[in-house]
Design a protein around this motif. Sequence first.
Motif, PDB file in Angstrom:
ATOM      1  N   ARG A 100    -112.808-120.255  74.867  1.00 32.49           N
ATOM      2  CA  ARG A 100    -111.540-119.705  75.356  1.00 32.49           C
ATOM      3  C   ARG A 100    -111.783-118.616  76.395  1.00 32.49           C
ATOM      4  NH1 ARG A 100    -109.301-118.097  69.559  1.00 32.49           N
ATOM      5  NH2 ARG A 100    -111.487-117.402  69.527  1.00 32.49           N
ATOM      6  N   LEU A 101    -112.838-117.821  76.171  1.00 29.93           N
ATOM      7  CA  LEU A 101    -113.161-116.750  77.121  1.00 29.93           C
ATOM      8  C   LEU A 101    -113.716-117.328  78.423  1.00 29.93           C
ATOM      9  CD1 LEU A 101    -113.302-113.722  77.644  1.00 29.93           C
ATOM     10  CD2 LEU A 101    -115.560-113.689  76.568  1.00 29.93           C
ATOM     11  N   ALA A 102    -114.605-118.325  78.302  1.00 31.82           N
ATOM     12  CA  ALA A 102    -115.175-118.954  79.499  1.00 31.82           C
ATOM     13  C   ALA A 102    -114.079-119.586  80.344  1.00 31.82           C
ATOM     14  CB  ALA A 102    -116.214-119.999  79.098  1.00 31.82           C
ATOM     15  N   LEU A 113    -117.848-106.739  84.151  1.00 29.90           N
ATOM     16  CA  LEU A 113    -116.748-105.958  83.575  1.00 29.90           C
ATOM     17  C   LEU A 113    -116.677-106.156  82.063  1.00 29.90           C
ATOM     18  CD1 LEU A 113    -113.734-106.362  86.062  1.00 29.90           C
ATOM     19  CD2 LEU A 113    -114.849-104.237  85.401  1.00 29.90           C
ATOM     20  N   LEU A 114    -116.804-107.395  81.630  1.00 26.81           N
ATOM     21  CA  LEU A 114    -116.775-107.682  80.193  1.00 26.81           C
ATOM     22  C   LEU A 114    -117.923-106.983  79.479  1.00 26.81           C
ATOM     23  CD1 LEU A 114    -116.013-111.533  80.291  1.00 26.81           C
ATOM     24  CD2 LEU A 114    -114.398-109.698  79.778  1.00 26.81           C
ATOM     25  N   SER A 161    -108.510-110.027  73.199  1.00 27.44           N
ATOM     26  CA  SER A 161    -107.066-110.065  73.435  1.00 27.44           C
ATOM     27  C   SER A 161    -106.623-111.514  73.638  1.00 27.44           C
ATOM     28  CB  SER A 161    -106.712-109.229  74.672  1.00 27.44           C
ATOM     29  OG  SER A 161    -105.321-109.244  74.921  1.00 27.44           O
ATOM     30  N   PHE A 162    -105.504-111.877  73.014  1.00 29.07           N
ATOM     31  CA  PHE A 162    -105.032-113.259  73.075  1.00 29.07           C
ATOM     32  C   PHE A 162    -103.548-113.296  73.433  1.00 29.07           C
ATOM     33  CE2 PHE A 162    -108.538-113.091  70.107  1.00 29.07           C
ATOM     34  CZ  PHE A 162    -109.315-114.187  70.469  1.00 29.07           C
ATOM     35  N   ASP A 163    -103.157-114.395  74.048  1.00 24.55           N
ATOM     36  CA  ASP A 163    -101.748-114.634  74.299  1.00 24.55           C
ATOM     37  C   ASP A 163    -101.082-114.963  72.956  1.00 24.55           C
ATOM     38  OD1 ASP A 163     -99.357-116.521  74.855  1.00 24.55           O
ATOM     39  OD2 ASP A 163     -99.785-115.625  76.810  1.00 24.55           O
ATOM     40  N   VAL A 164     -99.979-114.275  72.651  1.00 23.26           N
ATOM     41  CA  VAL A 164     -99.354-114.431  71.327  1.00 23.26           C
ATOM     42  C   VAL A 164     -98.793-115.835  71.106  1.00 23.26           C
ATOM     43  CG1 VAL A 164     -98.791-111.995  71.068  1.00 23.26           C
ATOM     44  CG2 VAL A 164     -97.182-113.492  72.257  1.00 23.26           C
ATOM     45  N   THR A 165     -98.477-116.540  72.177  1.00 18.99           N
ATOM     46  CA  THR A 165     -97.878-117.871  72.045  1.00 18.99           C
ATOM     47  C   THR A 165     -98.940-118.965  72.010  1.00 18.99           C
ATOM     48  OG1 THR A 165     -95.936-117.102  73.258  1.00 18.99           O
ATOM     49  CG2 THR A 165     -96.202-119.496  73.020  1.00 18.99           C
ATOM     50  N   THR A 166     -99.837-118.959  73.015  1.00 19.58           N
ATOM     51  CA  THR A 166    -100.813-120.046  73.154  1.00 19.58           C
ATOM     52  C   THR A 166    -102.127-119.760  72.458  1.00 19.58           C
ATOM     53  OG1 THR A 166    -101.719-119.118  75.209  1.00 19.58           O
ATOM     54  CG2 THR A 166     -99.818-120.607  75.401  1.00 19.58           C
ATOM     55  N   ALA A 207    -107.390-116.888  75.355  1.00 16.34           N
ATOM     56  CA  ALA A 207    -107.952-115.575  75.681  1.00 16.34           C
ATOM     57  C   ALA A 207    -107.200-114.976  76.857  1.00 16.34           C
ATOM     58  CB  ALA A 207    -109.434-115.709  76.023  1.00 16.34           C
ATOM     59  N   ARG A 208    -106.935-113.688  76.751  1.00 22.83           N
ATOM     60  CA  ARG A 208    -106.181-113.018  77.808  1.00 22.83           C
ATOM     61  C   ARG A 208    -107.043-111.937  78.451  1.00 22.83           C
ATOM     62  NH1 ARG A 208    -100.566-110.708  75.995  1.00 22.83           N
ATOM     63  NH2 ARG A 208    -101.933-109.254  74.867  1.00 22.83           N
ATOM     64  N   LEU A 209    -107.109-111.961  79.780  1.00 23.14           N
ATOM     65  CA  LEU A 209    -107.829-110.944  80.534  1.00 23.14           C
ATOM     66  C   LEU A 209    -106.824-110.102  81.307  1.00 23.14           C
ATOM     67  CD1 LEU A 209    -110.796-113.062  81.970  1.00 23.14           C
ATOM     68  CD2 LEU A 209    -110.882-111.433  80.073  1.00 23.14           C
ATOM     69  N   PRO A 210    -107.144-108.838  81.574  1.00 22.16           N
ATOM     70  CA  PRO A 210    -106.215-108.000  82.343  1.00 22.16           C
ATOM     71  C   PRO A 210    -106.111-108.505  83.780  1.00 22.16           C
ATOM     72  CG  PRO A 210    -108.328-106.906  82.114  1.00 22.16           C
ATOM     73  CD  PRO A 210    -108.400-108.137  81.261  1.00 22.16           C
TER      74      PRO A 210
END
Length: 338
Positions: free
Chosen positions: A96-98, A118-119, A141-146, A149-152
């Motif tokens: 998910r992160l990749a 940065l990570l 950090s994750f998207d609450v719906t899907t 992985a969520r990045l800024p």
Amino acid sequence: LHNVKHTGSLALLRKIVAHAQALSPEMRRHMLIVGAYRPVHVDSASEHPLTSMISSLPDAGALVVSMEQTSLPLQETEELMIALMKSAGVQMIDPRLAEAVMTKTAGRPLFVTEVTRLLRNSIGGEEPLAAVEGDRLVPVSFDVTTREARLPSLPDTMTGFVRARIDRMPVELQLVLKMASAAQALLCPRALFHVIQPYCEMSLSQVVKNMKELTRMKILAPAGSEYDLYTFIDMLAKEAAYAMMLLEQRVLVHRRAVEFLMDYAQKLFVRGNGRQGSCCQAEPFPPAGVSAAVFPTQTTFGDLSEMEESTVDPRVPSRMVTEIAHHWIAVLESTQAH
């Protein structure tokens, strides 16, 4: 070599090509020059210096082969991230992160590299972007719906990425990096210690510690000199740090760098003047011909009689130090003119 527009890289490349033209065809066969550029910057500008350089290579007897670098697919993005994270013990990347990194960077290798940095630098910090679980790098950090992985929000330029990396550094480390980017040729701990004084009361040992940390981060490297000098190897970090400084800060750093150099040269002359065979003579400070606007008063770092023994290395010719100072006087006058 980096940034053909703003450094001597293109001039050096032209000299190498000119030298190659004078070689025999047999010798020339053993020469390979590899370069990389982004077409969006070069092909769209008809007067870009690199365009004429490339078009002139066949006339110099060179065989020119161009290869278009496509965006990295997910698997190669993951492999590049693992290679960059090996020092942190990472052998796997959460898929998910990749995928989030590949989407954010459009698979551009330089951008993948900067996002991975940065990570890596955020791990264990106040606002981590990722975490290491065993030998696996995972998102925090994750998207609450899907549940992806969520990045800024990330910058859209390389300089922006580097500035974001600098912004996440500790304040003292940022300060040393910025001062070093302005001092440039004056990268020794004692000189930076004097340059930094108007900004904070950092000890010499703290300056040394931060310069070693910048070396560990592969921004600086020892210059291979016996005089404890460093050099920049991450030119993007140098340019970004310098751009983050206010004009007034640059002027002050340039002035204090010149003052330190001239004071150093004078102390060398005082210490070496009585020695047999000493022929180096330091020039007066400020040197002749320097405008009063740059140095309205004659200032040094204290009386010559009060210098510390460890401050001055009599093996360094004062003439050499003076020549470097003249270079920085020109930089200072140019900065103030703008």
